[in-house]
Write a protein that holds these residues in place. Structure first.
Motif, PDB file in Angstrom:
ATOM      1  N   PRO A 124       0.797  -1.179  -0.056  1.00  0.00           N
ATOM      2  CA  PRO A 124       0.061   0.021  -0.103  1.00  0.00           C
ATOM      3  C   PRO A 124       0.902   1.296   0.035  1.00  0.00           C
ATOM      4  O   PRO A 124       2.093   1.321   0.472  1.00  0.00           O
ATOM      5  N   GLU A 126       0.736   3.760   1.905  1.00  0.00           N
ATOM      6  CA  GLU A 126       0.704   4.356   3.217  1.00  0.00           C
ATOM      7  C   GLU A 126       0.405   3.110   4.178  1.00  0.00           C
ATOM      8  O   GLU A 126      -0.708   2.233   3.923  1.00  0.00           O
ATOM      9  N   GLY A 127       0.849   2.972   5.524  1.00  0.00           N
ATOM     10  CA  GLY A 127       0.506   1.970   6.383  1.00  0.00           C
ATOM     11  C   GLY A 127       1.351   0.646   5.894  1.00  0.00           C
ATOM     12  O   GLY A 127       2.168   0.754   5.000  1.00  0.00           O
ATOM     13  N   GLY A 128       1.182  -0.204   6.729  1.00  0.00           N
ATOM     14  CA  GLY A 128       1.605  -1.666   6.604  1.00  0.00           C
ATOM     15  C   GLY A 128       3.143  -1.679   6.738  1.00  0.00           C
ATOM     16  O   GLY A 128       3.961  -2.639   6.130  1.00  0.00           O
ATOM     17  N   ASP A 129       3.699  -0.761   7.659  1.00  0.00           N
ATOM     18  CA  ASP A 129       5.080  -0.671   7.990  1.00  0.00           C
ATOM     19  C   ASP A 129       5.326  -1.869   8.953  1.00  0.00           C
ATOM     20  O   ASP A 129       4.358  -2.542   9.457  1.00  0.00           O
ATOM     21  N   ARG A 239       9.610   1.007   5.952  1.00  0.00           N
ATOM     22  CA  ARG A 239       8.556   1.392   5.067  1.00  0.00           C
ATOM     23  C   ARG A 239       8.850   0.523   3.797  1.00  0.00           C
ATOM     24  O   ARG A 239       9.698   0.790   3.092  1.00  0.00           O
ATOM     25  N   TYR A 260      -2.980  -1.089   7.879  1.00  0.00           N
ATOM     26  CA  TYR A 260      -3.078  -0.263   6.345  1.00  0.00           C
ATOM     27  C   TYR A 260      -4.688  -0.417   6.071  1.00  0.00           C
ATOM     28  O   TYR A 260      -5.201  -1.162   6.830  1.00  0.00           O
ATOM     29  N   ASP A 261      -4.992   0.316   5.235  1.00  0.00           N
ATOM     30  CA  ASP A 261      -6.390   0.380   4.774  1.00  0.00           C
ATOM     31  C   ASP A 261      -6.570  -0.955   3.617  1.00  0.00           C
ATOM     32  O   ASP A 261      -6.404  -0.888   2.592  1.00  0.00           O
ATOM     33  N   TYR A 265      -6.438  -0.586  -0.540  1.00  0.00           N
ATOM     34  CA  TYR A 265      -5.095  -0.912  -1.185  1.00  0.00           C
ATOM     35  C   TYR A 265      -4.727  -2.459  -1.151  1.00  0.00           C
ATOM     36  O   TYR A 265      -5.232  -3.195  -0.026  1.00  0.00           O
ATOM     37  N   ARG A 267      -2.240  -5.478  -1.045  1.00  0.00           N
ATOM     38  CA  ARG A 267      -0.880  -6.101  -0.415  1.00  0.00           C
ATOM     39  C   ARG A 267      -0.590  -7.090  -0.678  1.00  0.00           C
ATOM     40  O   ARG A 267      -1.474  -8.188  -0.484  1.00  0.00           O
TER      41      ARG A 267
END
Length: 292
Positions: A124, A126-129, A239, A260-261, A265, A267
């Motif tokens: 994604p 953003e997010g998913g770190d 990231r 994450y959303d 998104y 993944r």
């Protein structure tokens, strides 16, 4: 030309100048392997590999094992666990998310895996770190009196008790799972079988207990060790980018995922796992298991 670049002062090495699908010489691989042992975490960026190539790369670091969620293994390559929120024919092709609290993979097993390799195919924006903590550095930084206090202690780790912390949206363990998921005791100071260095093995965020210690003494000690070990000076937040490969050492590092959303998104990641070769844990007799 091979370059080994520190990610932070305390954890991780970025491996540059290497195509993981090509011929990595024995000399270069020895340097890469040693960086993994010394710094807990390897990062390869901009890579593209097939499942067969990921399996071959993982095997250079050790024997491959599978131990969890077999329904999400890659159909033609069961050595690979698929982590994804993608659905196909109305069914998920992988596990949509993993543990969001600090943990070491397989810490509820008698012989936890030595390492985990994760290859990012789709990520994604953003997010998913993923966060990582160097547990050897954390141990080294403990006061001498604390090292002496915990040197011979064992922590009791319960997979049953961890379920609501790691996966609050999943149902409670079934009677069959409770029977199979035996509580496990591990040394709270784990000696790395390759480097010989000590690392904290305090079980992440879940409130474990220390064997043979009253709860009033055990709980604050475990909490102190857990909070001490994830201070910013010991940690790194990754990231993800497509083509990233991370290999972490479960004997010396903890990690945790971030959300994450899932609706917005896609993944897709492929995970392989390196087997452990030194049993560190022992089951807890049923009468002594943690109530949950």
């Amino acid at each position: 030309m091979l370059e080994l670049v520190p990610i932070t002062d305390s954890i991780g090495t970025e491996v540059r100048g290497v195509d993981v699908t090509g011929d990595i010489s024995a000399r270069d691989f020895d340097r890469i392997y040693q960086a993994w042992i010394d710094t807990c975490l390897l990062l390869f960026r901009g890579q593209k590999m097939t499942p067969e190539q990921q399996i071959a790369l993982t095997r250079r670091f050790g024997e491959i094992t599978t131990y969890t969620r077999s329904e999400f293994n890659e159909p033609e390559h069961p050595e690979i666990l698929v982590l994804s929120n993608i659905t196909r024919d109305g069914k998920p092709i992988g596990s949509a998310y993993s543990g969001r609290v600090w943990h070491s993979d397989g810490h509820y097993l008698s012989d936890p895996p030595a390492g985990t390799m994760l290859y990012a195919i789709e990520v994604p924006p953003e997010g998913g770190d993923t966060w990582f903590a160097n547990m050897m550095a954390a141990y080294d930084a403990l006061p001498a009196a604390m090292k002496e206090r915990i040197d011979d202690l064992k922590v009791v780790i319960s997979r049953v008790q961890s379920r609501p912390y790691n996966y609050p949206d999943r149902p409670a363990p079934t009677p069959e799972e409770r029977a199979a998921w035996v509580d496990m005791r591990h040394p709270i100071v784990r000696r790395h079988e390759v480097s010989g260095r000590n690392a904290l093995y305090s079980g992440g965020n879940v409130p474990w207990r220390i064997e043979g210690m009253p709860e009033a003494e055990s709980a604050p000690l475990v909490t102190f060790l857990q909070e001490f070990s994830v201070q910013p000076r010991f940690t790194y937040c990754h990231r993800w980018q497509p083509g990233d490969i991370l290999l972490w050492d479960n004997r010396s590092a903890m990690h945790r995922a971030t959300p994450y959303d899932y609706a917005a998104y896609r993944r897709l990641m492929h995970r392989t796992t390196i087997a452990g070769h030194l049993s560190t844990g022992s089951p807890v007799p049923v009468g002594e298991a943690i109530a949950s």
